[in-house]
Design a protein around this motif. Sequence first.
Motif, PDB file in Angstrom:
ATOM      1  N   GLU A   4       0.789  -1.072   0.008  1.00  0.00           N
ATOM      2  CA  GLU A   4       0.047  -0.024   0.010  1.00  0.00           C
ATOM      3  C   GLU A   4       0.800   1.219   0.019  1.00  0.00           C
ATOM      4  O   GLU A   4       2.102   1.287   0.559  1.00  0.00           O
ATOM      5  N   ASP A   5       0.383   2.478  -0.533  1.00  0.00           N
ATOM      6  CA  ASP A   5       0.802   3.674  -0.513  1.00  0.00           C
ATOM      7  C   ASP A   5       0.124   4.719  -0.320  1.00  0.00           C
ATOM      8  O   ASP A   5      -0.958   4.640  -0.840  1.00  0.00           O
ATOM      9  N   ARG A   6       0.526   5.542   0.525  1.00  0.00           N
ATOM     10  CA  ARG A   6      -0.258   6.759   0.880  1.00  0.00           C
ATOM     11  C   ARG A   6       0.484   8.145   0.848  1.00  0.00           C
ATOM     12  O   ARG A   6       1.791   8.083   1.377  1.00  0.00           O
ATOM     13  N   ARG A   7      -0.048   8.981   0.230  1.00  0.00           N
ATOM     14  CA  ARG A   7       0.736  10.137   0.054  1.00  0.00           C
ATOM     15  C   ARG A   7      -0.235  11.442   0.333  1.00  0.00           C
ATOM     16  O   ARG A   7      -1.603  11.456  -0.053  1.00  0.00           O
ATOM     17  N   GLY A   8       0.144  12.480   0.893  1.00  0.00           N
ATOM     18  CA  GLY A   8      -0.591  13.462   1.316  1.00  0.00           C
ATOM     19  C   GLY A   8       0.280  14.904   1.529  1.00  0.00           C
ATOM     20  O   GLY A   8       1.469  14.914   1.296  1.00  0.00           O
ATOM     21  N   ILE A   9      -0.344  15.884   2.059  1.00  0.00           N
ATOM     22  CA  ILE A   9       0.128  17.028   2.452  1.00  0.00           C
ATOM     23  C   ILE A   9       0.104  17.286   4.108  1.00  0.00           C
ATOM     24  O   ILE A   9      -1.148  16.982   4.350  1.00  0.00           O
ATOM     25  N   LEU A  10       1.088  17.940   4.695  1.00  0.00           N
ATOM     26  CA  LEU A  10       0.940  18.234   6.078  1.00  0.00           C
ATOM     27  C   LEU A  10       0.382  17.014   6.889  1.00  0.00           C
ATOM     28  O   LEU A  10      -0.501  17.277   7.781  1.00  0.00           O
ATOM     29  N   GLY A  11       0.706  15.782   6.590  1.00  0.00           N
ATOM     30  CA  GLY A  11       0.045  14.593   7.267  1.00  0.00           C
ATOM     31  C   GLY A  11      -1.106  14.194   7.114  1.00  0.00           C
ATOM     32  O   GLY A  11      -1.585  13.271   7.664  1.00  0.00           O
ATOM     33  N   VAL A  12      -1.716  14.820   6.117  1.00  0.00           N
ATOM     34  CA  VAL A  12      -3.262  14.407   5.609  1.00  0.00           C
ATOM     35  C   VAL A  12      -3.333  13.498   4.266  1.00  0.00           C
ATOM     36  O   VAL A  12      -2.359  13.925   3.476  1.00  0.00           O
ATOM     37  N   ASP A  13      -3.462  12.043   4.468  1.00  0.00           N
ATOM     38  CA  ASP A  13      -3.583  11.436   3.426  1.00  0.00           C
ATOM     39  C   ASP A  13      -4.417  11.611   2.329  1.00  0.00           C
ATOM     40  O   ASP A  13      -5.784  11.608   2.555  1.00  0.00           O
ATOM     41  N   LEU A  14      -4.063  12.326   1.236  1.00  0.00           N
ATOM     42  CA  LEU A  14      -4.861  12.619   0.135  1.00  0.00           C
ATOM     43  C   LEU A  14      -5.172  11.370  -0.823  1.00  0.00           C
ATOM     44  O   LEU A  14      -6.174  11.468  -1.463  1.00  0.00           O
ATOM     45  N   LEU A  15      -3.916  10.637  -1.230  1.00  0.00           N
ATOM     46  CA  LEU A  15      -4.003   9.729  -2.178  1.00  0.00           C
ATOM     47  C   LEU A  15      -3.631   8.405  -1.541  1.00  0.00           C
ATOM     48  O   LEU A  15      -2.667   8.280  -0.776  1.00  0.00           O
TER      49      LEU A  15
ATOM     50  N   GLU B 194      -5.015  -0.568  -7.448  1.00  0.00           N
ATOM     51  CA  GLU B 194      -6.164  -0.076  -6.937  1.00  0.00           C
ATOM     52  C   GLU B 194      -5.579   1.463  -6.498  1.00  0.00           C
ATOM     53  O   GLU B 194      -4.654   1.616  -5.925  1.00  0.00           O
ATOM     54  N   GLY B 195      -6.794   2.491  -6.908  1.00  0.00           N
ATOM     55  CA  GLY B 195      -6.298   3.810  -6.402  1.00  0.00           C
ATOM     56  C   GLY B 195      -7.164   4.666  -7.447  1.00  0.00           C
ATOM     57  O   GLY B 195      -7.001   4.495  -8.704  1.00  0.00           O
ATOM     58  N   THR B 196      -7.488   5.828  -6.954  1.00  0.00           N
ATOM     59  CA  THR B 196      -7.841   6.891  -7.925  1.00  0.00           C
ATOM     60  C   THR B 196      -7.039   7.400  -8.723  1.00  0.00           C
ATOM     61  O   THR B 196      -7.118   7.525 -10.007  1.00  0.00           O
ATOM     62  N   TYR B 197      -5.969   7.749  -8.275  1.00  0.00           N
ATOM     63  CA  TYR B 197      -4.891   8.199  -9.134  1.00  0.00           C
ATOM     64  C   TYR B 197      -3.373   7.580  -8.464  1.00  0.00           C
ATOM     65  O   TYR B 197      -3.205   7.943  -7.213  1.00  0.00           O
ATOM     66  N   VAL B 198      -2.851   6.802  -9.312  1.00  0.00           N
ATOM     67  CA  VAL B 198      -1.334   6.278  -8.799  1.00  0.00           C
ATOM     68  C   VAL B 198      -0.134   7.028  -9.476  1.00  0.00           C
ATOM     69  O   VAL B 198      -0.093   7.083 -10.837  1.00  0.00           O
ATOM     70  N   SER B 199       0.411   7.938  -8.800  1.00  0.00           N
ATOM     71  CA  SER B 199       1.550   8.600  -9.326  1.00  0.00           C
ATOM     72  C   SER B 199       2.700   7.938  -9.759  1.00  0.00           C
ATOM     73  O   SER B 199       2.773   6.580  -9.462  1.00  0.00           O
TER      74      SER B 199
END
Length: 232
Positions: free
Chosen positions: A89-100, A159-164
Amino acid sequence: MANDLKTDLRTDERSSISPEVRRDRRLARTQAAPWLIVILLLAAVAWLGWRAFLYEEEGDPVGSAMLAFEKQNSLTVFSSRFEVVAESEDRRGILGVDLLESRQAAIIPASVEYRLDLSGMDRNQFVWDAEAETLDVTIPTLRISRPNLDEAQAKTFTEGTYVSRDASVDLARNNSEQAERKAVAFAKNPEVLALARQAAKDAVRQNLAIPLQVAGYGDVTVNVRFEGEDTP
């Protein structure tokens, strides 16, 4: 008078042979000498080669067995091909908030080989019983190769809405590392390892029984066990 007669006969014999014939005889002797030397050299080389590579002391089956092993320092006795499943699994976000958030599962073919290192074996690992015509051999522990992952044939599910791009690289790397760990664990599975050990014993038995039979020791019984294993 008799001596004078013999001298006259030898003189007449030499005088009756033409100069051409005498010259041909001397030439034949001169040409034959190098060929005789070549034949003697070839015979010497053949004897030395037989002595170095084919000669074996009579009544030394251990020496014959070791000679059979000298031709191959490493013996691959078993290989296993299987599939491992990895999931990351991979989680990416801004300021500690997971957006992707993305997930990737992979089914990756893998293979491992089991080898015997024969280079360090010596006479102490061979015991010959002449009365029973039995050779007991102690072989080293099996070596397991690093798993070979056939990632080109892997099946992946993402799986994922957007996978960078970075997320995709990280997911694939994590799955590869996870797949290798699982492949190592599978290779050391007791059931798989038991199959490999039995294959090793069969391979060594066959690699020794046939050369010993060819060497003239008859139908020799070869017993094989691993270091630390109880004698059957």
